[in-house]
Design an enzyme around this catalytic site. Sequence first.
Site, PDB file in Angstrom:
ATOM      1  N   ASP A 254      31.188  36.119  35.808  1.00  0.00           N
ATOM      2  CA  ASP A 254      29.788  36.040  35.383  1.00  0.00           C
ATOM      3  C   ASP A 254      29.508  36.906  34.156  1.00  0.00           C
ATOM      4  OD1 ASP A 254      30.355  38.167  37.202  1.00  0.00           O
ATOM      5  OD2 ASP A 254      28.212  38.614  37.308  1.00  0.00           O
TER       6      ASP A 254
ATOM      7  N   ASP B  18      41.682  31.171  41.251  1.00  0.00           N
ATOM      8  CA  ASP B  18      42.087  31.182  42.661  1.00  0.00           C
ATOM      9  C   ASP B  18      41.214  30.257  43.511  1.00  0.00           C
ATOM     10  OD1 ASP B  18      44.212  32.847  42.434  1.00  0.00           O
ATOM     11  OD2 ASP B  18      43.331  34.576  43.426  1.00  0.00           O
TER      12      ASP B  18
ATOM     13  N   ASP C 207      40.224  48.303  41.111  1.00  0.00           N
ATOM     14  CA  ASP C 207      39.872  48.887  39.812  1.00  0.00           C
ATOM     15  C   ASP C 207      39.837  50.412  39.879  1.00  0.00           C
ATOM     16  OD1 ASP C 207      37.679  48.865  41.507  1.00  0.00           O
ATOM     17  OD2 ASP C 207      36.494  47.512  40.262  1.00  0.00           O
TER      18      ASP C 207
END
Length: 533
Positions: free
Chosen positions: A197, A136, A289
């Site tokens: 990451d 994105d 989530d």
Amino acid sequence: MEKFLKMEFISELFLGSQDEIVGQIMVIWGHIKMSLVVPFLTVFMYINLVMSIMLFTEKVYMAMVVAFNQLFGKKPEKRYKFEPFEDDIEQGSSVYPLVLVQVPMFNEREVYQLSIGAACGLSWPSDRIVIQVLDDSTDPLIKGMVQMECDSWKSKGVNIHYQVRDNRKGYKAGALKEGLKHEYAKQCEYVVIFDADFQPESDFLNQTIPFLHRNPELALVQARWKFVNSNDCLMTRMQEMSLDYHFKVEQESGSITYAFFGFNGTAGVWRMAALDEAGGWKDRTTVEDMDLAVRATLKGWKFLYIGSLMVKNELPSVLKAYRYQQHRWSCGPANLFRKMFVEIMRNKRVTWWKKLYVLYSFFFVRKIVAHIVTFTLYCVVIPATVLVPEVMIPRWGTIYIPTIITLLNAVGTPRSFYLVVFWVLFENVMSLHRTKATFIGLFETQRVNEWVVTEKQGDATSKAKAASQQTRSRFKIGERILMLELCVGIVILGCACYDLAYGKYHYYVYLFLQAIAFITMGFGYIGTQVPNS
């Protein structure tokens, strides 16, 4: 002479009237204090003590669950069926289920190579795994770099797809949802998610997929985070202490008792069927989530947390990035609690005990009470009682309960036990930010859906270089000073001075330390990026 006497008389008259005014003000203040301030502060104190007891009870309960499991419990391999996949001579690699690995990213210049490389390095038959990079990015240069990296892996025979959107609708949830619409994604039985990451070990799929494949009641397998930059600075050490407790106690206890916990958004594997049945990804909050996890458990699905399986990732080492992250992590759950309270209460597929656990323990105590009481009791009530000594906080509320809660948190990271005082002061300062975010989420005010991607620094070499550059750079005054933290720090400092001079409860030692912590962070002197002037 007469003139001098007249002036002296006027002066005495003025001073006398001034003393009378001061006296009258003190009398009025005394009446207001006894009739309004003292009762209000007393009630507020008891509310905070009740919240403190709620948090204390929850912490002790979770600690007992984890301790009992460590001593007498069964490992995940004993609680659930686990049988590794083996190549079949006749069927070949078809015995392995088809797995989709999603790597969402946004302007991840420093870490895109690490995350894509780790995903492509997963040990799984090449014809049974699909890597999907969901980019994105708004920076055309970074976009080009990410695409080149994907093309490079594709030329090596990796089944990797580079996907972009023409908008950022729904942020991460929107990207993940859009990624699942592709035909090749629909054919997959499981989906793995790694943030930009995160660097999983090559055997990650072999450690997780068998649990899902052999246990049809399982919807999610969650791994633990391992922090590669926890030694960067004091701020990353403090974060490590908090997150180690979260994984070792909160996630572990939830997995053991109710087979439910909040999905951490990354380093986890979902069963596609469970994800679809729960309604897929939704972008109504900043914790997509957790939203998915709650909806899945309300459908009767179970979750498994594997504490022994760790995935390397990075902690924010810059205060600004950390504050944005904590705003999202505090505001989102409170807003989700508001949106899902009625839905959870009306659910018929799970027991009342599980509903009580989700609403009271998971949401109310850990996501709302924990943030609010940390700030209001230790940074509001205690300083206020210095100025209003008629209100006395019981010793168990200021010493015994906080000490036990602190020790239970510190046990999660034994190597940092000597930093426990710094951790308490740091968490109290951050509780101001978290409390504000919690109320924003509960009342759905302007910043409720604010999403700022957490800034990453990359590997150790680039981080060291970035740190040296940041140390030399000058800050804009607006970026450097946090006025809210500074104001609270100055108020607490004033209360500490007053307690030292006139107080009877001797809170000044704690108040001086807490004031220094607020003021230090208010000026931005924490993290790897600090002002040099």
